[in-house]
Scaffold this motif. Structure first.
Motif, mmCIF file in Angstrom:
data_model
loop_
_atom_site.group_PDB
_atom_site.id
_atom_site.type_symbol
_atom_site.label_atom_id
_atom_site.label_comp_id
_atom_site.label_asym_id
_atom_site.label_seq_id
_atom_site.Cartn_x
_atom_site.Cartn_y
_atom_site.Cartn_z
ATOM 1 N N LYS A 193 135.522 -16.683 42.791
ATOM 2 C CA LYS A 193 136.548 -16.285 43.752
ATOM 3 C C LYS A 193 136.493 -14.788 44.030
ATOM 4 C CE LYS A 193 139.738 -20.025 42.523
ATOM 5 N NZ LYS A 193 141.083 -20.364 41.991
ATOM 6 N N VAL A 194 136.102 -14.002 43.010
ATOM 7 C CA VAL A 194 135.970 -12.552 43.217
ATOM 8 C C VAL A 194 134.867 -12.275 44.233
ATOM 9 C CG1 VAL A 194 135.216 -10.414 42.121
ATOM 10 C CG2 VAL A 194 136.913 -11.860 40.996
ATOM 11 N N ARG A 195 133.735 -12.956 44.045
ATOM 12 C CA ARG A 195 132.622 -12.744 44.984
ATOM 13 C C ARG A 195 132.978 -13.244 46.374
ATOM 14 N NH1 ARG A 195 126.299 -14.465 43.993
ATOM 15 N NH2 ARG A 195 125.574 -14.107 46.108
ATOM 16 N N GLN A 196 133.663 -14.364 46.454
ATOM 17 C CA GLN A 196 134.028 -14.920 47.753
ATOM 18 C C GLN A 196 135.044 -14.032 48.470
ATOM 19 O OE1 GLN A 196 136.488 -18.546 48.008
ATOM 20 N NE2 GLN A 196 134.864 -19.442 49.261
ATOM 21 N N GLU A 197 135.976 -13.444 47.712
ATOM 22 C CA GLU A 197 137.010 -12.606 48.331
ATOM 23 C C GLU A 197 136.406 -11.332 48.905
ATOM 24 O OE1 GLU A 197 141.438 -12.602 46.998
ATOM 25 O OE2 GLU A 197 140.482 -10.884 46.026
ATOM 26 N N GLY A 198 135.358 -10.811 48.272
ATOM 27 C CA GLY A 198 134.623 -9.677 48.843
ATOM 28 C C GLY A 198 135.429 -8.413 48.999
ATOM 29 N N ALA A 199 136.292 -8.096 48.049
ATOM 30 C CA ALA A 199 137.097 -6.877 48.142
ATOM 31 C C ALA A 199 136.236 -5.634 47.932
ATOM 32 C CB ALA A 199 138.217 -6.914 47.096
ATOM 33 N N ARG A 200 136.545 -4.581 48.661
ATOM 34 C CA ARG A 200 135.878 -3.287 48.486
ATOM 35 C C ARG A 200 136.629 -2.504 47.411
ATOM 36 N NH1 ARG A 200 136.468 -1.015 54.255
ATOM 37 N NH2 ARG A 200 138.412 -2.168 53.952
ATOM 38 N N VAL A 201 135.906 -2.179 46.352
ATOM 39 C CA VAL A 201 136.524 -1.533 45.187
ATOM 40 C C VAL A 201 135.968 -0.122 45.048
ATOM 41 C CG1 VAL A 201 136.905 -1.650 42.705
ATOM 42 C CG2 VAL A 201 136.758 -3.770 44.048
ATOM 43 N N GLU A 202 136.864 0.841 44.952
ATOM 44 C CA GLU A 202 136.462 2.224 44.694
ATOM 45 C C GLU A 202 136.859 2.594 43.266
ATOM 46 O OE1 GLU A 202 138.317 6.445 45.896
ATOM 47 O OE2 GLU A 202 137.388 5.389 47.610
ATOM 48 N N VAL A 203 135.916 3.110 42.504
ATOM 49 C CA VAL A 203 136.192 3.567 41.138
ATOM 50 C C VAL A 203 136.354 5.081 41.189
ATOM 51 C CG1 VAL A 203 135.370 3.664 38.771
ATOM 52 C CG2 VAL A 203 134.861 1.657 40.186
ATOM 53 N N GLN A 204 137.503 5.543 40.734
ATOM 54 C CA GLN A 204 137.849 6.963 40.869
ATOM 55 C C GLN A 204 138.016 7.604 39.500
ATOM 56 O OE1 GLN A 204 141.939 8.687 42.195
ATOM 57 N NE2 GLN A 204 140.773 8.353 44.092
ATOM 58 N N ASN A 205 137.295 8.685 39.284
ATOM 59 C CA ASN A 205 137.440 9.454 38.049
ATOM 60 C C ASN A 205 138.697 10.317 38.161
ATOM 61 O OD1 ASN A 205 137.283 11.359 35.922
ATOM 62 N ND2 ASN A 205 135.063 11.090 35.814
ATOM 63 N N ALA A 206 139.698 9.960 37.344
ATOM 64 C CA ALA A 206 140.979 10.672 37.416
ATOM 65 C C ALA A 206 141.249 11.426 36.120
ATOM 66 C CB ALA A 206 142.105 9.696 37.705
ATOM 67 N N GLY A 207 140.234 12.153 35.643
ATOM 68 C CA GLY A 207 140.406 12.954 34.430
ATOM 69 C C GLY A 207 139.621 12.446 33.245
ATOM 70 N N ALA A 208 138.830 11.386 33.410
ATOM 71 C CA ALA A 208 138.019 10.860 32.307
ATOM 72 C C ALA A 208 136.776 11.737 32.117
ATOM 73 C CB ALA A 208 137.608 9.424 32.597
ATOM 74 N N ARG A 209 136.076 11.504 30.995
ATOM 75 C CA ARG A 209 134.851 12.249 30.734
ATOM 76 C C ARG A 209 133.820 11.979 31.814
ATOM 77 N NH1 ARG A 209 135.149 9.542 26.037
ATOM 78 N NH2 ARG A 209 133.005 8.768 26.321
ATOM 79 N N SER A 210 132.928 12.911 32.005
ATOM 80 C CA SER A 210 131.892 12.775 33.018
ATOM 81 C C SER A 210 131.029 11.539 32.722
ATOM 82 C CB SER A 210 131.008 14.029 33.039
ATOM 83 O OG SER A 210 129.933 13.860 33.949
ATOM 84 N N GLY A 211 130.820 10.750 33.746
ATOM 85 C CA GLY A 211 129.956 9.581 33.608
ATOM 86 C C GLY A 211 130.689 8.295 33.297
ATOM 87 N N ILE A 212 131.945 8.379 32.839
ATOM 88 C CA ILE A 212 132.686 7.162 32.477
ATOM 89 C C ILE A 212 132.951 6.299 33.708
ATOM 90 C CG2 ILE A 212 134.849 6.259 31.550
ATOM 91 C CD1 ILE A 212 133.012 7.368 29.437
ATOM 92 N N ALA A 213 133.362 6.923 34.811
ATOM 93 C CA ALA A 213 133.657 6.163 36.027
ATOM 94 C C ALA A 213 132.415 5.424 36.519
ATOM 95 C CB ALA A 213 134.203 7.089 37.107
ATOM 96 N N GLN A 214 131.253 6.073 36.447
ATOM 97 C CA GLN A 214 130.019 5.427 36.891
ATOM 98 C C GLN A 214 129.661 4.255 35.983
ATOM 99 O OE1 GLN A 214 128.116 6.256 39.787
ATOM 100 N NE2 GLN A 214 127.394 4.206 39.233
ATOM 101 N N GLN A 215 129.886 4.417 34.671
ATOM 102 C CA GLN A 215 129.626 3.313 33.751
ATOM 103 C C GLN A 215 130.519 2.114 34.068
ATOM 104 O OE1 GLN A 215 129.934 4.600 29.669
ATOM 105 N NE2 GLN A 215 128.566 6.356 29.985
ATOM 106 N N VAL A 216 131.784 2.390 34.341
ATOM 107 C CA VAL A 216 132.710 1.318 34.702
ATOM 108 C C VAL A 216 132.250 0.647 35.994
ATOM 109 C CG1 VAL A 216 135.070 0.792 35.438
ATOM 110 C CG2 VAL A 216 134.680 2.318 33.493
#
Length: 480
Positions: free
Chosen positions: A383-406
């Motif tokens: 259902k996640v793939r079918q829904e096709g939502a656009r998701v933005e991952v935002q680094n809001a104070g985490a260590r460098s690289g954590i947002a990209q890993q997520v």
């Protein structure tokens, strides 16, 4: 003449399917029920023909010989037609009765703290655990599982995936089972193996399918063999025979037609390589067999070629879902089937989730978080793939690289990550900006263990995943 019996039996069939006790009774007496259904329909149609012949006068007498001849021909045609239907239906009835035998048995009480097997609705991913066993001595309860593959179908996006679990994976669940996972079958039967595998992978497993090697041979031979592309030669000087001896196996590389005995040797041989290459070979044979079984001529032959060995093919799959399953499986293109294996660390493998432990025996200790990460990428939420939502991952104070890993891990789980950005410091949260994508947002909240917020948004991403300095890990990583 036609619609009334169809409607009546469809209504009765729906009632039987939804009443577990009746389903079990019908399966136990499948051959007799088939005779009853077909016999009743024949008698009904003979009555309809006789009634039509009698006409408004309600008399069968007083007609000429030609009329009686036509009546006899029509009646004989009905008898022959239903006789043919009965001959064709009886093998299928016997086949269903044998394959779905676990449903007819007394159900083992579910252990305290364990959940019953989930029910497949036809609109979500279906996960089936395929267990291959060798019962040469006729006593399956003393056997270990030689093959363990989770086969998963996505009915919404028409994809499939397979994941092989090595038999030496160590399971440590005190009070339930401790030891190699291939020994769980002898300890608690297929249902225990299903529950242990479900817990290991962190996914729902709806049912199991138990296949004996004798049945495998008969099926492959019955469909005229399978075409397998052998990637590398297989040479085994110590392949076990049915009389507990050994023989030499030598299979050359390249595409080739394999019949039952050769296909089984190709799938089972392990002395020339290891359990991991063997697991890939098993998946190749299963894929080739699926192609053959999807052909109409193979389906017509299936009841007869499995006669006599169906007792060694069992499943607790809901019979009412057989037709939706067949439609889903045959509608998946071979290019949309992915396969993988749980690999050990320390070798030349694309990834690793297991570590060797040779103290007191040979074991493979699973890193549960890594195992579940791989399973989540293979068995994503349809259902996640079918829904096709656009998701933005935002680094809001985490260590460098954590947002990209997520973001990378979310992409592997079929979440549509559109961007990775930097934002002002804030607490971690899943922010829903498009209310029509709520299902995806709920799944993100569950997997990341974060609170969910809502915000008005026009344009841009449908969902923003904020990763602050309070973010720890995915929810599944707590088992590491």
């Amino acid at each position: 003449m036609l619609l009334l019996p169809i409607f009546a039996f469809a209504l009765a069939g729906a009632f039987v399917v939804n009443a577990d006790l009746l389903t079990a009774w019908v399966l136990r007496n499948a051959t007799y029920v088939t005779f009853l259904v077909i016999g009743t329909t024949l008698v009904y149609h003979l009555y309809v023909v006789a009634d039509a012949f009698a006409g408004r006068m309600r008399r069968l007498r007083g007609r000429n010989l030609i009329d009686y001849g036509v009546l006899a021909l029509v009646s004989m045609a009905l008898v022959l037609t239903y006789g043919t239907i009965y001959r064709e239906s009886t093998p299928w009835a016997a086949l269903f009765a044998r394959i779905f035998a676990p449903i007819t048995r007394a159900q083992v009480p579910i252990p305290v703290g364990e959940e019953p097997a989930p029910v497949w609705t036809g609109k979500e991913r279906l996960n089936v655990l395929v267990l291959g066993i060798d019962t040469r001595d006729g006593d399956r309860t003393t056997q270990n599982t030689d093959t363990m593959i989770v086969v998963s179908l996505d009915p919404l996006n028409k994809t499939a995936a397979m994941l092989s679990v090595p038999r030496d994976v160590y399971i440590n669940k005190p009070g339930t089972f401790q030891g190699k996972i291939n020994g769980a079958f002898a300890f608690g039967g297929p249902d225990l193996v299903r529950r242990l595998t479900s817990d290991l992978l962190g996914i729902k497993i709806h049912s199991y399918a138990l296949v004996n090697f004798e049945a495998f041979n008969r099926i492959v031979n019955g469909v005229g063999g399978v075409i397998v592309d052998v990637k590398r030669p297989v040479r085994d000087e110590f392949y076990p025979t049915v009389d507990y001896g050994v023989e030499r196996v030598n299979i050359s590389p390249g595409p080739q037609l394999m019949f039952g005995e050769t296909a089984l040797k190709y799938a089972r041989s392990r002395h020339d390589s290891n359990d991991y290459s063997r697991a890939k070979r098993q998946q190749d044979v299963l894929s080739a067999l699926r192609v053959k079984l999807s052909q109409p001529q193979a389906l017509r032959l299936l009841p007869s070629l499995m006669d006599g060995v169906a007792t060694t093919i069992e499943t607790d799959f809901d019979p009412s879902n057989v037709l939706p399953l067949a439609a889903t499986a045959t509608g998946i293109d071979s290019g949309n089937i992915t396969s993988d294996v749980l690999y050990p660390c320390g070798g030349d493998y694309p990834h690793c989730e297991l570590t060797y432990d040779s103290e007191g025996g040979f074991f493979l200790i699973p890193d549960v978080a890594k195992v579940r990460d791989l399973a989540a990428s293979l068995f994503y939420d349809p259902k996640v793939r079918q829904e096709g939502a656009r998701v933005e991952v935002q680094n809001a104070g985490a260590r460098s690289g954590i947002a990209q890993q997520v973001a990378d891990r979310l992409e592997a789980r079929a979440f549509g990550v559109s961007a990775v950005t930097d934002g002002s410091s804030a607490k971690s949260a899943v922010v829903l900006r498009n209310s029509s994508k709520r299902y995806t947002a709920e799944q993100l909240r569950t997997q990341l263990g974060l609170p969910m917020e809502t915000a008005d948004g026009s344009g841009g991403p449908d969902i923003v995943v904020r990763i602050g300095n309070d973010f720890r890990s995915f929810a599944s990583d707590s088992t590491r």
